[in-house]
Design an enzyme around this catalytic site. Sequence first.
Site, PDB file in Angstrom:
ATOM      1  N   CYS D   2      37.875  41.219   4.571  1.00  0.00           N
ATOM      2  CA  CYS D   2      38.530  42.374   3.981  1.00  0.00           C
ATOM      3  C   CYS D   2      39.897  42.492   4.617  1.00  0.00           C
ATOM      4  O   CYS D   2      40.161  41.929   5.682  1.00  0.00           O
ATOM      5  CB  CYS D   2      37.754  43.656   4.282  1.00  0.00           C
ATOM      6  N   GLY D  28      40.923  39.321   0.359  1.00  0.00           N
ATOM      7  CA  GLY D  28      39.853  39.808  -0.518  1.00  0.00           C
ATOM      8  C   GLY D  28      40.388  40.128  -1.883  1.00  0.00           C
ATOM      9  O   GLY D  28      41.395  40.821  -2.012  1.00  0.00           O
ATOM     10  N   ASN D 103      36.829  46.659   8.137  1.00  0.00           N
ATOM     11  CA  ASN D 103      36.787  45.215   7.980  1.00  0.00           C
ATOM     12  C   ASN D 103      35.854  44.716   9.057  1.00  0.00           C
ATOM     13  O   ASN D 103      36.039  45.013  10.230  1.00  0.00           O
ATOM     14  CB  ASN D 103      38.200  44.630   8.180  1.00  0.00           C
ATOM     15  N   GLY D 104      34.826  43.983   8.651  1.00  0.00           N
ATOM     16  CA  GLY D 104      33.879  43.469   9.621  1.00  0.00           C
ATOM     17  C   GLY D 104      32.475  43.552   9.092  1.00  0.00           C
ATOM     18  O   GLY D 104      32.252  43.576   7.885  1.00  0.00           O
ATOM     19  N   TYR D 268      41.782  29.961   9.117  1.00  0.00           N
ATOM     20  CA  TYR D 268      41.826  30.005   7.673  1.00  0.00           C
ATOM     21  C   TYR D 268      42.264  31.340   7.068  1.00  0.00           C
ATOM     22  O   TYR D 268      43.019  31.382   6.117  1.00  0.00           O
ATOM     23  CB  TYR D 268      40.430  29.667   7.143  1.00  0.00           C
ATOM     24  N   SER D 314      46.367  26.472   3.239  1.00  0.00           N
ATOM     25  CA  SER D 314      46.310  26.872   4.646  1.00  0.00           C
ATOM     26  C   SER D 314      46.386  25.722   5.648  1.00  0.00           C
ATOM     27  O   SER D 314      46.734  25.946   6.797  1.00  0.00           O
ATOM     28  CB  SER D 314      45.085  27.753   4.903  1.00  0.00           C
ATOM     29  N   ASP D 377      41.521  22.806   6.455  1.00  0.00           N
ATOM     30  CA  ASP D 377      41.355  23.723   7.582  1.00  0.00           C
ATOM     31  C   ASP D 377      39.931  23.711   8.114  1.00  0.00           C
ATOM     32  O   ASP D 377      39.700  23.829   9.301  1.00  0.00           O
ATOM     33  CB  ASP D 377      41.815  25.129   7.191  1.00  0.00           C
TER      34      ASP D 377
END
Lengths: 493, 493, 493, 493
Positions: D2, D28, D103-104, D268, D314, D377
């Site tokens: 997120c 996201g 976020n998490g 990433y 990436s 990556d």
Amino acid sequence: MCGIVGMVGNGPVNQDIYDALLLLQHRGQDATGIATAEADAMMHIAKGQGMVREAFRTRDMRALRGETGLGHVRYATKGEASREEEAQPFYVNAPYGIVLIHNGNLTNTRELAEEMARRDRRHVNSTSDTELLVNVLAGELQETTSSELLEPEAIFEAVGRTHARIRGAYAVISVIAGHGLLAFRDPHGIRPLILGRRPGATSEEHDEWAVASESLVLENGGYEIVRDVEPGEAVFIRHDGALFMRQCAAAEGASPAACTPCAFEYVYLARPDSVMNGVSVYESRLRMGERLAATIAAHVPVEEIDVVMPIPDSSRPAAMEVARRLGIEYREGFYKNHYVGRTFIMPGQAVRRRSVRQKLNAMSLEFRGKHVLLIDDSIVRGTTSQQIIEMARRAGAASVTFASAAPPIRHPHVYGINMPSREELVAHGRTIPEIAEVLGADHLVYQEIEDLRAAIVEGSELTDLDMCCFDGRYVTGDIDEEHLAWVQASQAS
Amino acid sequence: MCGIVGMVGNGPVNQDIYDALLLLQHRGQDATGIATAEADAMMHIAKGQGMVREAFRTRDMRALRGETGLGHVRYATKGEASREEEAQPFYVNAPYGIVLIHNGNLTNTRELAEEMARRDRRHVNSTSDTELLVNVLAGELQETTSSELLEPEAIFEAVGRTHARIRGAYAVISVIAGHGLLAFRDPHGIRPLILGRRPGATSEEHDEWAVASESLVLENGGYEIVRDVEPGEAVFIRHDGALFMRQCAAAEGASPAACTPCAFEYVYLARPDSVMNGVSVYESRLRMGERLAATIAAHVPVEEIDVVMPIPDSSRPAAMEVARRLGIEYREGFYKNHYVGRTFIMPGQAVRRRSVRQKLNAMSLEFRGKHVLLIDDSIVRGTTSQQIIEMARRAGAASVTFASAAPPIRHPHVYGINMPSREELVAHGRTIPEIAEVLGADHLVYQEIEDLRAAIVEGSELTDLDMCCFDGRYVTGDIDEEHLAWVQASQAS
Amino acid sequence: MCGIVGMVGNGPVNQDIYDALLLLQHRGQDATGIATAEADAMMHIAKGQGMVREAFRTRDMRALRGETGLGHVRYATKGEASREEEAQPFYVNAPYGIVLIHNGNLTNTRELAEEMARRDRRHVNSTSDTELLVNVLAGELQETTSSELLEPEAIFEAVGRTHARIRGAYAVISVIAGHGLLAFRDPHGIRPLILGRRPGATSEEHDEWAVASESLVLENGGYEIVRDVEPGEAVFIRHDGALFMRQCAAAEGASPAACTPCAFEYVYLARPDSVMNGVSVYESRLRMGERLAATIAAHVPVEEIDVVMPIPDSSRPAAMEVARRLGIEYREGFYKNHYVGRTFIMPGQAVRRRSVRQKLNAMSLEFRGKHVLLIDDSIVRGTTSQQIIEMARRAGAASVTFASAAPPIRHPHVYGINMPSREELVAHGRTIPEIAEVLGADHLVYQEIEDLRAAIVEGSELTDLDMCCFDGRYVTGDIDEEHLAWVQASQAS
Amino acid sequence: MCGIVGMVGNGPVNQDIYDALLLLQHRGQDATGIATAEADAMMHIAKGQGMVREAFRTRDMRALRGETGLGHVRYATKGEASREEEAQPFYVNAPYGIVLIHNGNLTNTRELAEEMARRDRRHVNSTSDTELLVNVLAGELQETTSSELLEPEAIFEAVGRTHARIRGAYAVISVIAGHGLLAFRDPHGIRPLILGRRPGATSEEHDEWAVASESLVLENGGYEIVRDVEPGEAVFIRHDGALFMRQCAAAEGASPAACTPCAFEYVYLARPDSVMNGVSVYESRLRMGERLAATIAAHVPVEEIDVVMPIPDSSRPAAMEVARRLGIEYREGFYKNHYVGRTFIMPGQAVRRRSVRQKLNAMSLEFRGKHVLLIDDSIVRGTTSQQIIEMARRAGAASVTFASAAPPIRHPHVYGINMPSREELVAHGRTIPEIAEVLGADHLVYQEIEDLRAAIVEGSELTDLDMCCFDGRYVTGDIDEEHLAWVQASQAS
């Protein structure tokens, strides 16, 4: 003006609540909402603008899972219509998860809003009295209970404390997640609420229950009428169908004897096929016609009248009875269009007022050369009556006598009937002859206040009514000039 | 069943057409569309599902710029409702740019569709007869004209050739980009179309014109009625307000004298405050009541009947007249709910039939212990009548006599009134006593065919009517058993 | 700037066209449309605003039935974006039913619009040149054919007559209902169009065909590349998979040798993994870098430069080649954000310009203390370059040399690449040192015109290109000062 | 995965938050939400599916009034995407009115959900850990405070008690109505959070503050970076701009020294132009390339490799550094399409897997006959790598060596990076040669775990990282086999 319904069933209640809202649609067409709760306490809410038919889509209905639920239709006051924040139901998640709707109007919102921030530390994100109400109830439930499991005792105590804090007219339906459906009515029984029961279809199923603003919703759904919820009484129906009832506002003087329902339900708002507080709305309207006939006979040369006509739809029973009592022929001279639309504001064009003719049209045959007596349920601003009288004259009426089944409206209504401000009421500060002149009627007759009261209470256990907009008497005792001035100022803004 | 309206104004017509569609909403509630044209020939179209109120948003209305326009409301047959390709108006861009709507039903669509691909090389992207119609007209306009500027002559010739190619019942309104509004009516005048005029507001403004399915739309919009468009006649109104009229179907035998309008408009479809083909719908319904009263008196012991009641709304005038003629008291025992909704299909739940009670409710007081005579406008499938009779009995009626202001419906209707297939008509293949038994009525009385005809044509210049579903006589002369079997097969699919 | 694709398959083509449009999304992100045709000639169209991902919903896709179809992505010019009337594809129903899309720009729209009303009597309801184009083609098809069945001969003749009437740059794909897919390219081959073939999966299945703006669409879909459609050539693929090709613009001088494709496709517009007119876009960009390196070396002290960086994404190959040729290290100092949004206009707030930084950000490590050489594909207004140079300086660059892989843009582009008006082009009326000053660059180097031409045509059969915005030479021969002034005036309004 | 942002400004923050979310969109793309609060404590929330560009309409943005606000973008796990109940932000109205995003991933949701109903009597209407989190915080705020006015002290104490109750990884932003913005980070600093300051524009204006997942959001908005929020630290910014900070998780062992950020941010997830925990993401990726080069050199005959290529986007910095260190030419052989779409499920059609080729395409010139070294990556399921290798071979590569800048992923990630279940990880239970065989690579090289750690922490104050999916070590100490089995089971359902 709102309509409410709540149900505890054995299976999904979404379509049943939807159907019930269609039957209550006459009580409000500006917004609507449904909430349901599943057995595992998951809740689902869908709200929308406009009529029930427009507001809910298939995907909304599919999401409204659960065996307990409630629904609401709303008549919005000016400016409110499009504000989503104001839409019912309102939800708070602590304690337990509570969703709530109400019909009515709280009169001490200023105090409540202040208290809510200071004492309850609860956030109120709208100007809706419903949001205040759900927070008062939630705050009291938090105080009266301390366990995960909520006992009916604790709920009723919280309702009692809610009654003590709020003022005004209210019929409330609420779902408490994981527990059941709670409904209660203000201590004066101003707004209606009635309870019905439907036996389970099999021996495994419990009784199903419904509460609603009007009895026809229950009848239509196949519920037997249990009785009106009494003034100040609360009903709690557990998810498993167990029913608990309790008088919770004795301290506020609530009792069946102290019931003073809003007279406007009988005059105009309710469907004729409903029975409220033991009084058939239809029959009360017949009696209004009966008594109005006598007043007309006393003031108007009835022998000159050729025909009696209702202004459809709600004055039909009264008009029919006036015709019968006066021995004058009853005819339907007006056709009512039930399809309503909008007036769009186009850039660079002036806003147009849509005329009454869009809703009502006169059949010339019935007017040409005749002396007509038109019966309406009530007269508010007078602008519609004025246009109707003009329409009758253009259709050829020789003379127009106009009679209102309700007395002159001279005072603000603060208990949940939307009314314009005092200055806009045609009867405010005018005598009946003065009003007749404004309306352009040859004769104008109003129901007497005592006749309206008698027409409604006759044969029932009711002894009094809320008739505030006719007589300026406010049964909740907290309405003074300062309050009315504040109401007026709020409307103006 | 559809309602149509067209206007040529001095200013924007979008809101006027919208308002007109609200007044025609009773003719169709499943879909609606508006098209407008600007002076520079730009055209704008908006269509939507459902009622007028639901279908148009502010941004649709703003895009509908222009001083010429037309509008349509549609009653969809089964399965059609949600197919956007079927929605009117239809537009073709060659020649000129033509947008078109119609009310009615073409009976030679099979031939037309075949011709269209082969001879006209025009693409038809739906099963709608309206799309065929606009393409026939466009094809003929392409043949009869060769210049950029279109003369009324050429237009009328194209209409004449269109009459020669199509069969059935049709009232058509069309806008030709850059030119004006064209309207015409089938050679038998089966479907209605009426013309109105509104003088310009200033000396700079030209006369404004409107054509519509019903006269009340014109009256409500402040137009004076000019007259009905005659069978086979075409009206062309240039953008500058110049009016041209011409009989274009003389070859098909069209003349005012040959007008055979659909009887169902008077029985049920039209608003009572409309006048069609010189006949007041309201008055024709009173006369239906008058004649029905005589038939009732001949077949039923009327002295035993306590009360006459209409099934609201359309049978009210007939019922009132029946009561007066029979000298029996008139009462309104049923309350009609005008708010309709949907039945949602939920995964894993059976589809429920919504009962008639959702739309109609009985007031017990009026039924208890009484012998009632119920008047309805007509009986189609019989399922509704059956439920109403049962409702009356449950409300306490001592006996139920049922009378239909229209004769038994025993044949398919192919001219634009939606009817179930023959097998579903309760009167198909049954005698009146057999029908009475199916409905559960103590007595059942139907209007005589000749009485219905007389009730409608009385006092007018009409001499005959289309009454195909009553008498099986099809005025267009092209309907045989093979055709009816094909219709039946199409419906079934 | 648009991207187009058309397909004739054995099964439904909707998802394949959708996927193809995603691959063409870089050619236009403002609107998109898909049309499909079923074997029975039913057509389906869906259009939407914004990107492919946003524009089509499941129900749109489900309605797009059929084995033949086409799709379009559009880059809108100012003001056009939200006008639905302008959205491709365009449909006309006579003759046959034709749906059409194009990439390019017609230059004689004024004449065509006038002719359309006068001669063709066809209604054009937008300002889109695509609507004119479909009507020209439809008009010619009507003239060249007279039967229901359309022969390839007749189609090709109509295309020939269309070429004779229209001017400008165009790659066209069209579906003719009941017949098949038609594609053709302007006589100078300015805009690209390429044909691919996919063998049927079984012996019952016919070959499947696709035409598209870029070859990668074909490759990605598993089609083998047949070849570019030639300038002036038309391809007709019947619904049954039969392929017909014909040179239709010989009269206009079209031939493979006369192909002058738009140089901008190679500079900026096309994806690097496409091959156009036999030229790999990627390899042409490498060659642009090679030649640009020489020019840089001739004008700038390259030994002082520490690092070469691309402005992502399209200049990456050129930059990499510049670095290699000059023997300077290649680094990526800018990060490009691919997510774009909108700037909302709030009441009472000033509109804010969104800075380049929202799209591009500099990695300080790569700039700090370094002399950087930035390579971009081209410079139009110069405002972005200006901000990038400033960003590089703020990130610590010791000096900034800026090089453009394309020559100075000094003239309007009238063949379908959206450009601002002449006055807004930074190179219009300025010398290179003056431009360098406006941009704030220490040094500024542009590709030479001849080098760009050579870089593109090298190793191919191409001999010339459309490079109008660089050299002011308009290959269609109909562009003069009066035309350019009219274009300018149209843009301003 | 997120992205979060919060702001306290002097004027409206809606557009600023919207712009910030566009910059966080890479974190996201499945859902997004914004909440704002006005000075008078009114709150506004808008949520939507899909990308920022699609989710918010003008009317949503206009309703998002207020000077304090927060925003969220979400990467949904399977099945979650379309469930509106799961969408952030979450709101509770008692106490004070709190809106919260995070976020998490919390790891003790089972315990929390049980506690919530039993102890807190708070209703949780989703399976989202964010809803649990806002309720834990709300419950603790209710306990730690008793007055209407909320002091920073009380807030920090509530945060401390929240840390004590929840487990896992979390970066939280919350707005408390009428008070201000609160942000805090888990005791191990697993998920990132950084604070920025922007001085008021005038002397009347207070400092403006922003917190966000990534530093580039702050830089882009013109904020100067203050510093990362420390593990366990809370920041409270009053509506008037006053800032308060406090370490609230000392009891849980939080300290700057104990910071173990998620390695995946560097590998990433984060944008290269962000600096997290004092480490430039871009530079850490260069160092990953440097170390990976050494490992490649040790395992692969590098002298045979012709060219090094990144799998965009990436891995570009790592690939460029690998090329430089190994002295092999760097080329970009793959083109990445940034436009994503959907696969529609059509009735009667099989669901098609969209190939990697829709997103990535190979430029043949760069592959033909070459020995290529591809750098990615990381490798998760391996299916994409497999297809890329096949694509390289089809484009003509003589041999394909594949290298991953991250070590083999062999364990579940429970701290907020979405991963498939263990069984779906290609490296789970496989040796490197076995993986190479699955992928079809000639050689396969993985970064060493210690090299990845060193590449990230080098030159910073970090000493350790969360690398759970590489080494199976879970820093929160509460993850055992039982927990991992439960996670697996939850995913499966």
